[in-house]
Every structure is written in structure tokens, then in C-alpha cells.
Design a protein around this motif. Structure first.
Motif, mmCIF file in Angstrom:
data_model
loop_
_atom_site.group_PDB
_atom_site.id
_atom_site.type_symbol
_atom_site.label_atom_id
_atom_site.label_comp_id
_atom_site.label_asym_id
_atom_site.label_seq_id
_atom_site.Cartn_x
_atom_site.Cartn_y
_atom_site.Cartn_z
ATOM 1 N N MET A 162 -8.768 8.154 -6.589
ATOM 2 C CA MET A 162 -7.666 9.093 -6.752
ATOM 3 C C MET A 162 -6.649 8.902 -5.622
ATOM 4 O O MET A 162 -5.431 8.881 -5.844
ATOM 5 C CB MET A 162 -8.176 10.530 -6.755
ATOM 6 C CG MET A 162 -7.085 11.589 -6.942
ATOM 7 S SD MET A 162 -6.349 11.567 -8.588
ATOM 8 C CE MET A 162 -7.690 12.364 -9.512
ATOM 9 N N LYS A 163 -7.157 8.760 -4.396
ATOM 10 C CA LYS A 163 -6.252 8.527 -3.264
ATOM 11 C C LYS A 163 -5.554 7.181 -3.376
ATOM 12 O O LYS A 163 -4.379 7.044 -3.029
ATOM 13 C CB LYS A 163 -7.033 8.622 -1.957
ATOM 14 C CG LYS A 163 -7.534 10.032 -1.640
ATOM 15 C CD LYS A 163 -8.312 10.073 -0.337
ATOM 16 C CE LYS A 163 -8.783 11.485 -0.026
ATOM 17 N NZ LYS A 163 -9.564 11.555 1.225
ATOM 18 N N ASP A 164 -6.275 6.184 -3.881
ATOM 19 C CA ASP A 164 -5.656 4.868 -4.055
ATOM 20 C C ASP A 164 -4.540 4.927 -5.086
ATOM 21 O O ASP A 164 -3.482 4.311 -4.905
ATOM 22 C CB ASP A 164 -6.712 3.850 -4.488
ATOM 23 C CG ASP A 164 -6.126 2.472 -4.677
ATOM 24 O OD1 ASP A 164 -5.705 1.864 -3.679
ATOM 25 O OD2 ASP A 164 -6.063 1.999 -5.836
ATOM 26 N N LEU A 165 -4.752 5.675 -6.161
ATOM 27 C CA LEU A 165 -3.709 5.853 -7.160
ATOM 28 C C LEU A 165 -2.465 6.482 -6.534
ATOM 29 O O LEU A 165 -1.333 6.054 -6.773
ATOM 30 C CB LEU A 165 -4.223 6.719 -8.312
ATOM 31 C CG LEU A 165 -3.213 7.065 -9.407
ATOM 32 C CD1 LEU A 165 -2.791 5.813 -10.166
ATOM 33 C CD2 LEU A 165 -3.795 8.094 -10.362
ATOM 34 N N LEU A 196 -1.218 10.473 -0.950
ATOM 35 C CA LEU A 196 0.208 10.301 -0.679
ATOM 36 C C LEU A 196 0.494 10.395 0.815
ATOM 37 O O LEU A 196 1.216 9.573 1.382
ATOM 38 C CB LEU A 196 1.025 11.376 -1.407
ATOM 39 C CG LEU A 196 1.290 11.237 -2.900
ATOM 40 C CD1 LEU A 196 2.110 12.423 -3.381
ATOM 41 C CD2 LEU A 196 2.007 9.933 -3.207
ATOM 42 N N GLY A 197 -0.086 11.444 1.438
ATOM 43 C CA GLY A 197 0.153 11.653 2.862
ATOM 44 C C GLY A 197 -0.329 10.488 3.701
ATOM 45 O O GLY A 197 0.341 10.076 4.660
ATOM 46 N N ASP A 198 -1.504 9.938 3.338
ATOM 47 C CA ASP A 198 -2.020 8.768 4.067
ATOM 48 C C ASP A 198 -1.039 7.606 3.982
ATOM 49 O O ASP A 198 -0.763 6.926 4.981
ATOM 50 C CB ASP A 198 -3.368 8.347 3.489
ATOM 51 C CG ASP A 198 -4.482 9.338 3.808
ATOM 52 O OD1 ASP A 198 -4.289 10.190 4.694
ATOM 53 O OD2 ASP A 198 -5.534 9.266 3.143
ATOM 54 N N ALA A 199 -0.536 7.357 2.767
ATOM 55 C CA ALA A 199 0.374 6.226 2.577
ATOM 56 C C ALA A 199 1.720 6.457 3.254
ATOM 57 O O ALA A 199 2.357 5.511 3.727
ATOM 58 C CB ALA A 199 0.569 5.970 1.085
ATOM 59 N N MET A 200 2.161 7.703 3.301
ATOM 60 C CA MET A 200 3.451 8.021 3.916
ATOM 61 C C MET A 200 3.376 8.046 5.433
ATOM 62 O O MET A 200 4.400 7.955 6.117
ATOM 63 C CB MET A 200 3.950 9.379 3.416
ATOM 64 C CG MET A 200 4.347 9.401 1.952
ATOM 65 S SD MET A 200 4.751 11.077 1.374
ATOM 66 C CE MET A 200 6.160 11.467 2.449
ATOM 67 N N GLY A 201 2.171 8.171 5.973
ATOM 68 C CA GLY A 201 2.019 8.227 7.422
ATOM 69 C C GLY A 201 2.479 9.537 8.011
ATOM 70 O O GLY A 201 3.152 9.558 9.046
ATOM 71 N N VAL A 202 2.083 10.655 7.356
ATOM 72 C CA VAL A 202 2.484 11.963 7.863
ATOM 73 C C VAL A 202 1.346 12.595 8.657
ATOM 74 O O VAL A 202 0.189 12.195 8.564
ATOM 75 C CB VAL A 202 2.908 12.905 6.710
ATOM 76 C CG1 VAL A 202 4.072 12.313 5.938
ATOM 77 C CG2 VAL A 202 1.737 13.207 5.776
ATOM 78 N N ARG A 203 1.704 13.606 9.431
ATOM 79 C CA ARG A 203 0.714 14.306 10.237
ATOM 80 C C ARG A 203 -0.182 15.150 9.331
ATOM 81 O O ARG A 203 0.283 15.846 8.443
ATOM 82 C CB ARG A 203 1.408 15.186 11.265
ATOM 83 C CG ARG A 203 0.444 15.951 12.196
ATOM 84 C CD ARG A 203 1.239 16.811 13.161
ATOM 85 N NE ARG A 203 2.124 15.987 13.977
ATOM 86 C CZ ARG A 203 3.184 16.449 14.621
ATOM 87 N NH1 ARG A 203 3.530 17.720 14.502
ATOM 88 N NH2 ARG A 203 3.929 15.634 15.352
#
Length: 331
Positions: A162-165, A196-203
């Protein structure tokens, strides 16, 4: 006339029938300036297109009723040309049947979407395509360019997938984009947002914002922030204005859980993401479903999710959604 419509993939052997439908259809239209070049089509010119890009022919009991030609000239998109219906056989669902098969053909060929040109002097034709979610994306003289991005649906069996998607979806996102997430409690909307947050590099951490309605996660990599909204407890679309998202939404990616009918007013374009559980939903020890369930359960307790992503609005017309999200999906 009775009997089912038969939509077939037309080859060069159908060129005579196809060109006859084209001539009858375009010949019955009002006089246009400049005139359409459809009447210049010959059996030879149509056979050449059918032998390369292909096309469709609609028949009922052996009688040709409609036709169109495909155009493969634009990378990632399937073009529709010479969309024609016998003028004596209008209002029988012929054009709609062709469009449905054309969209299936685009998907089978691995295309991201469809494009075509429509004459602005033909308002009924413009309305036909608009009703089918085709959007005007440009203009070339008297021609309006219409486009439609195909939606997708796929099974996602684990939280990691799900996170990969979501990471794949993130490749397409820009500042100001809106995602509207829907699905039952515990389906995995927050898990998707975490990807999404992981891929965007957010806190982080990114958790369900149920009790605070909205959280802003600033970027750690000089990118857009992620605004995570939970509309579950909002009573009406007007209440989402009270969250005052306008100040940050233009420079952020906004994700609204439970946003159906609520969040669409925030933007004229958005991605609609529906997550469905196939099988019993996981329940916490207190018997209350919660949004973290997809992360919390393990092994045989995990039921596959089916994620459907549908683009809405001009922002997503022509975007390579399918090829980006489904690329290397076996990795």
C-alpha cells in the motif's frame, strides 16, 4: 431495428464499410468553415490507417452503423479520429458503445489516456464528450482538443505494498494537488498517506488526524508540505472551510480522508482514491475499527485491499497515471 450492437476491431478488409460510414456521417453535418477533411478519405487512406493504428466498426445484424479510426502518433495516448455514426441511425447508443470499446482498447495497449479533436461549432458533439468526462485541454483553430486520463484499479495485499503504491502516485504530484481518500474504517487510508509522506520527505510521524482534523507535515527536502485532513466528523461541506486550508493548500499536497462530497470544493482537480477491503475488516481488541488497522494486523489477519484511483479535472488530463503507478508493479 432490434438486435445487439457488435463493435469489432476494424482492419484493412473493413475499409470500404468504414469510409462509407464516415462519408455518410460527415456529409450530413452542417457546412463548416473551414470544411472538414473527412470527405477526402478514400478506401485506400482508411485501409492504411486501419492497417497500422486500427479502428472500430459498429454493426447490427450486418449493417454498418458507426466507425472510428485510431491514432498512435502521441506517446502514451490513443487518439480517436473520424468518429462517425450513420445519420439515419442516431440515438441508438452507437457512439457510446464505440467510446467504451475505445477506452478498453487504450487500456489493453498500455495507454494512459485518450485524446481527440472536436469542432467548436458542434455543441451537441462537445456536450457528448463532456458528459463522458472528456475535458477540453487546448484549442487549434476551430478544433477543441479533448483528453481523458484512464483510471485504474489494483489489488494491494499488504501494508508495505500500500505504501509502495502511494510512493508511485507521489511521482505525479505537484504543489497544490488534492487527493480525496475514501474507504471503510481500517481500510488503510492513513497507511496510504504514510507512503506519500515517506516519498515526499516530510516530517513525521503521520498518524490519523481524527481528533485534530488537520495536520501539516513540513518538507525536510525543500519540497511541498503534506496537509493531512480527516473529514470524518464534519457534518457538511461548509465545515471544511472552517479548517482554513486556503493559506497552505497552494504550496502543499493536501490529502483528505473521508473527503467524498466534502473536499472537492477545495480544488477544481483532484485524485479520487477509493480503498476497499476484500474480506472481514480487522477489529481492534475493544471492538472498534480504526484507521491504523492495516498497519497493526499481521499474517493471516490481513485482508487484501483493492485500490481504485480516478483522476478528476483538467490538471490530470494527459497525466501518465497508469504507466507511472503500474510500472514495474512486480518489483
Amino acid at each position: 431495428m432490434t438486435g445487439a450492437l457488435n463493435v469489432i476491431e476494424a482492419g484493412p478488409e473493413h475499409a470500404e464499410q468504414v469510409v462509407d460510414v464516415i462519408h455518410r456521417s460527415f456529409g450530413a453535418r452542417q457546412i463548416l468553415d473551414p470544411p472538414s477533411t473527412a470527405m477526402d478519405e478514400t478506401v485506400e487512406s482508411v485501409a492504411e490507417v486501419l492497417g497500422s493504428a486500427g479502428g472500430l466498426l459498429v454493426e447490427r445484424r450486418g449493417q454498418p452503423m458507426g466507425a472510428l479510426l485510431f491514432d498512435e502518433s502521441r506517446q502514451g495516448l490513443l487518439g480517436l479520429r473520424r468518429v462517425s455514426v450513420d445519420p439515419e441511425l442516431q440515438a441508438r447508443g452507437v457512439a457510446s458503445a464505440m467510446v467504451g470499446v475505445a477506452e478498453d482498447t487504450a487500456e489493453e495497449r498500455g495507454k494512459d489516456g485518450i485524446w481527440l479533436h472536436v469542432r467548436e461549432e458542434l455543441p451537441e458533439t462537445v456536450q457528448f464528450w463532456t458528459r463522458r468526462s472528456y475535458l477540453p485541454v487546448g484549442r487549434e483553430g476551430p478544433l477543441i482538443a479533448f483528453a481523458k486520463t484512464l483510471w485504474l484499479s489494483r489489488e494491494v495485499p499488504t501494508p508495505d505494498l500500500m505504501k509502495d503504491l502511494a510512493r508511485r502516485v507521489e511521482r505525479l504530484l505537484h504543489r497544490g494537488d488534492l487527493l480525496v481518500l475514501s474507504g471503510d474504517l481500517g481500510a488503510g487510508k492513513t497507511t496510504f498517506t504514510q507512503g506519500l509522506g515517506d516519498a515526499m520527505g516530510v516530517r513525521g510521524p503521520i498518524t490519523s488526524p481524527t481528533f485534530v482534523l488537520a495536520r501539516e507535515h513540513p518538507s525536510l527536502v525543500d519540497g511541498p508540505s503534506l496537509v493531512h485532513v480527516d473529514a470524518y466528523r464534519l457534518g457538511s461541506p461548509d465545515e471544511i472551510d472552517d479548517i482554513d486550508l486556503d493559506a497552505v493548500a497552494q504550496n502543499a499536497v493536501t490529502v483528505v480522508e473521508w473527503g467524498d462530497g466534502m473536499a472537492e470544493q477545495l480544488n477544481d482537480s483532484w485524485l479520487w482514491v477509493r480503498i476497499e477491503v476484500r474480506g472481514p475488516r480487522p477489529i481492534d481488541p475493544l471492538g472498534t475499527p480504526h484507521e491504523g488497522d492495516l498497519d497493526d494486523v499481521q499474517g493471516e489477519d490481513i485482508d487484501p485491499r483493492v485500490v481504485t484511483i480516478k483522476p478528476r479535472g483538467v490538471r490530470w488530463a494527459g497525466v501518465p497515471l497508469r504507466s507511472t503507478v503500474l510500472a514495474d508493479s512486480s518489483d
